[in-house]
Design an enzyme around this catalytic site. Structure first.
Site, PDB file in Angstrom:
ATOM      1  N   HIS A   1       1.083  -1.325   0.169  1.00  0.00           N
ATOM      2  CA  HIS A   1      -0.126  -0.095   0.094  1.00  0.00           C
ATOM      3  C   HIS A   1       0.611   1.338  -0.209  1.00  0.00           C
ATOM      4  O   HIS A   1       2.029   1.409   0.514  1.00  0.00           O
ATOM      5  CB  HIS A   1      -1.364   0.240   0.807  1.00  0.00           C
ATOM      6  CG  HIS A   1      -0.054  -0.057   2.651  1.00  0.00           C
ATOM      7  ND1 HIS A   1       0.493   1.671   3.007  1.00  0.00           N
ATOM      8  CD2 HIS A   1       0.175  -1.248   3.775  1.00  0.00           C
ATOM      9  CE1 HIS A   1       1.023   0.869   4.027  1.00  0.00           C
ATOM     10  NE2 HIS A   1       0.849  -0.526   4.515  1.00  0.00           N
TER      11      HIS A   1
ATOM     12  N   GLU B   1       1.457   5.201   0.806  1.00  0.00           N
ATOM     13  CA  GLU B   1       2.113   5.186   2.406  1.00  0.00           C
ATOM     14  C   GLU B   1       0.904   5.499   2.779  1.00  0.00           C
ATOM     15  O   GLU B   1      -0.435   6.340   2.623  1.00  0.00           O
ATOM     16  CB  GLU B   1       3.333   7.103   2.241  1.00  0.00           C
ATOM     17  CG  GLU B   1       3.333   7.540   3.524  1.00  0.00           C
ATOM     18  CD  GLU B   1       3.922   9.886   3.645  1.00  0.00           C
ATOM     19  OE1 GLU B   1       5.233   9.447   3.872  1.00  0.00           O
ATOM     20  OE2 GLU B   1       3.072   9.686   3.175  1.00  0.00           O
TER      21      GLU B   1
ATOM     22  N   GLU C   1      -1.321  -7.240   7.540  1.00  0.00           N
ATOM     23  CA  GLU C   1      -0.186  -6.844   7.692  1.00  0.00           C
ATOM     24  C   GLU C   1      -0.219  -7.690   9.263  1.00  0.00           C
ATOM     25  O   GLU C   1      -1.282  -8.371   9.738  1.00  0.00           O
ATOM     26  CB  GLU C   1      -0.453  -4.949   8.681  1.00  0.00           C
ATOM     27  CG  GLU C   1       1.147  -4.481   9.025  1.00  0.00           C
ATOM     28  CD  GLU C   1       2.055  -5.321   8.189  1.00  0.00           C
ATOM     29  OE1 GLU C   1       2.552  -5.974   7.928  1.00  0.00           O
ATOM     30  OE2 GLU C   1       2.997  -3.128   7.485  1.00  0.00           O
TER      31      GLU C   1
END
Length: 231
Positions: free
Chosen positions: A9, A11, A87
């Protein structure tokens, strides 16, 4: 020759603020949005045509996937979302400033938590505002599989079934695949694909931009690896 494109992804607002993010559902920053758009443009320039796409259930990866597909003129491509591509869960470090965590716990300890393959950070409290146990998007999961903290080893154990059940079969079937995910879920899959040692993966970094391309033959042997745009 089939292609697998990994796009971390762009920032996020917490990347920008230097905070541990993990499973917190943080949005893209203005820079991150532009990175996702630019990823799509690079994909279009490279002439990569996708058959399907996968992403996590976190908005920063979902938006990156949508923007990359839109700006490569492939927004119609089917997208499947899975928590297995989330994540790494940073546990009790979630939301903490990385520099402040180093002051609190010591540089060495924080480095071990961040970079070691199998050392877990402190657990997230069940009543934490970012806890997945009370998040509706994980309501279909048994509480026993919802993590309170993860290292890269556990992240790979979570992501690997998705690789084996979804991504790898699509590649073997001759399909080009886009995966919009996260630094550590991508690192985990890269470790598996390249059969890297626990020590070798510690030095692998996945940037927010540009996308990483893997090419495979029909037996799923890796034949090429490069970043779009020549980086």
């Amino acid at each position: 020759m089939v292609k697998l494109v990994f796009a971390r992804h762009g920032e996020s607002e917490w990347n920008k603020a230097n905070l541990f993010t993990g499973w917190a559902d943080v949005d893209l920053s203005e820079k991150g949005t532009q990175q996702a758009i630019d990823a799509g443009k690079l994909i279009k320039e490279a002439g990569i045509a996708f058959d399907l796409a996968f992403t996590s259930v976190l908005k920063r990866a979902i938006k990156t996937t949508n923007l990359a597909l839109e700006y490569s003129d492939q927004l119609w491509v089917p997208v499947e979302k899975s928590w297995r591509l989330n994540e790494r869960h940073y546990g009790g470090l979630t939301g903490k400033n990385k520099a402040e965590a180093a002051e609190q716990f010591g540089d060495e300890q924080v480095h071990i938590w961040r970079r070691s393959y199998d050392v877990l950070p402190p657990d997230m409290a069940k009543d934490d505002e970012h806890s997945a146990h009370t998040d509706r998007r994980y309501a279909h999961l048994d509480h026993s599989v919802i993590p309170d903290a993860e290292n890269l080893k556990v992240t790979l154990e979570r992501a690997l079934p998705f690789w084996e059940d979804k991504i790898a079969p699509a590649l073997v079937d001759g399909k080009n695949v886009f995966v919009g995910a996260h630094g550590n879920s991508i690192r985990a899959l890269v470790k598996h694909i390249k059969q890297l040692s626990d020590d070798e993966i510690m030095n692998v970094e996945i940037p927010n931009f540009p996308p990483l391309v893997f090419e495979f033959d029909d037996k799923l042997n890796l034949t090429a690896e490069y970043y779009l745009g020549g980086e």
